[in-house]
Design a protein around this motif. Structure first.
Motif, short mmCIF file in Angstrom:
data_model
loop_
_atom_site.label_atom_id
_atom_site.label_comp_id
_atom_site.label_asym_id
_atom_site.label_seq_id
_atom_site.Cartn_x
_atom_site.Cartn_y
_atom_site.Cartn_z
N VAL A 73 61.07 -58.09 -14.07
CA VAL A 73 59.90 -58.88 -14.48
C VAL A 73 59.72 -58.84 -15.98
O VAL A 73 59.60 -59.88 -16.64
N LYS A 74 59.71 -57.64 -16.55
CA LYS A 74 59.47 -57.46 -17.98
C LYS A 74 60.50 -58.24 -18.81
O LYS A 74 60.16 -58.93 -19.77
N GLU A 75 61.76 -58.16 -18.39
CA GLU A 75 62.84 -58.83 -19.12
C GLU A 75 62.69 -60.35 -19.06
O GLU A 75 62.87 -61.04 -20.07
N TRP A 85 58.50 -62.90 -5.97
CA TRP A 85 59.65 -63.81 -6.00
C TRP A 85 60.93 -63.07 -6.35
O TRP A 85 61.99 -63.37 -5.81
N LEU A 86 60.85 -62.09 -7.26
CA LEU A 86 62.04 -61.30 -7.60
C LEU A 86 62.49 -60.46 -6.41
O LEU A 86 63.68 -60.42 -6.10
N GLU A 87 61.53 -59.80 -5.77
CA GLU A 87 61.86 -58.97 -4.61
C GLU A 87 62.49 -59.79 -3.49
O GLU A 87 63.41 -59.35 -2.82
N GLU A 88 61.97 -61.00 -3.29
CA GLU A 88 62.47 -61.87 -2.22
C GLU A 88 63.67 -62.69 -2.67
O GLU A 88 64.16 -63.54 -1.92
N LYS A 89 64.13 -62.45 -3.90
CA LYS A 89 65.28 -63.15 -4.48
C LYS A 89 65.11 -64.68 -4.47
O LYS A 89 66.05 -65.43 -4.21
N ILE A 136 67.99 -64.89 -12.84
CA ILE A 136 69.33 -65.05 -12.32
C ILE A 136 69.48 -64.03 -11.20
O ILE A 136 69.53 -62.83 -11.47
N ALA A 137 69.44 -64.52 -9.98
CA ALA A 137 69.53 -63.70 -8.76
C ALA A 137 69.56 -62.20 -8.98
O ALA A 137 70.61 -61.58 -8.97
N GLY A 138 68.39 -61.64 -9.20
CA GLY A 138 68.26 -60.19 -9.30
C GLY A 138 68.82 -59.57 -10.57
O GLY A 138 68.88 -58.35 -10.69
#
Length: 166
Positions: free
Chosen positions: A135-137, A27-31, A129-131
């Motif tokens: 993950v860790k944070e 999900w992070l990679e795909e924003k 928040i958009a990128g």
């Protein structure tokens, strides 16, 4: 993520930690914007000590079924480990996550539990928040908010705020 990749927790039937790790990265990679709700069963050790591990397992399964009931099909419900669970709220903002978390917390407390007494949970929420965060944070922020809920008396929901780092 292909269905074959999805791994479930054997006891609760929710996604396991590995599936959570894969999904949050994806999900992070795909924003894809999301909120992370982490929840912990309050005084779970006491439940196991007073009622035994079989009832403890029933409490975990009961909590998992409540989590599924209060999430949406596009969300990922998972067991993080032990008595800690979570929901990745797909396209979720603070308002969506808080509303979902509060309804869930109240429902768990109101339900008839396997122990015969109410079960309470403490909840922490963070938002991607958009990128802006890795993950860790994002996990650490939800964890800090969860810790705040525990230290402020348990059975509550806390949203991560930057000043909690102080």
């Amino acid at each position: 993520m292909g269905l074959k990749e999805i791994r479930l927790d054997g006891l609760t039937g929710l996604a396991n930690r590995k599936t959570f790790d894969l999904t949050i990265r994806e999900w992070l990679e795909e924003k894809i914007p999301f909120a992370l709700i982490l929840l912990d069963i309050d005084y779970f050790k006491k439940i196991n000590d007073e009622h035994g591990h079989l009832i403890g397992d029933e409490v975990l399964m009961h909590t998992a079924s409540q989590i599924l009931a209060f999430s949406r099909s596009e969300d990922l419900c998972f067991r993080y480990g032990g008595e800690e669970f979570g929901i990745l709220v797909n396209h979720g903002n603070i308002q969506t996550a808080v509303q979902m978390a509060e309804h869930l917390r109240e429902a768990i407390a109101a339900a008839i539990s396997p122990t015969g007494s109410p079960i309470y949970v403490s909840i922490g929420i963070s938002v991607s928040i958009a990128g802006a965060a890795d993950v860790k944070e994002i996990i650490e922020m939800a964890d800090k908010a969860l810790y705040q809920s525990k230290t402020k008396g348990r059975n509550r929901t806390t949203v991560y705020k930057k000043e909690q780092d102080g």
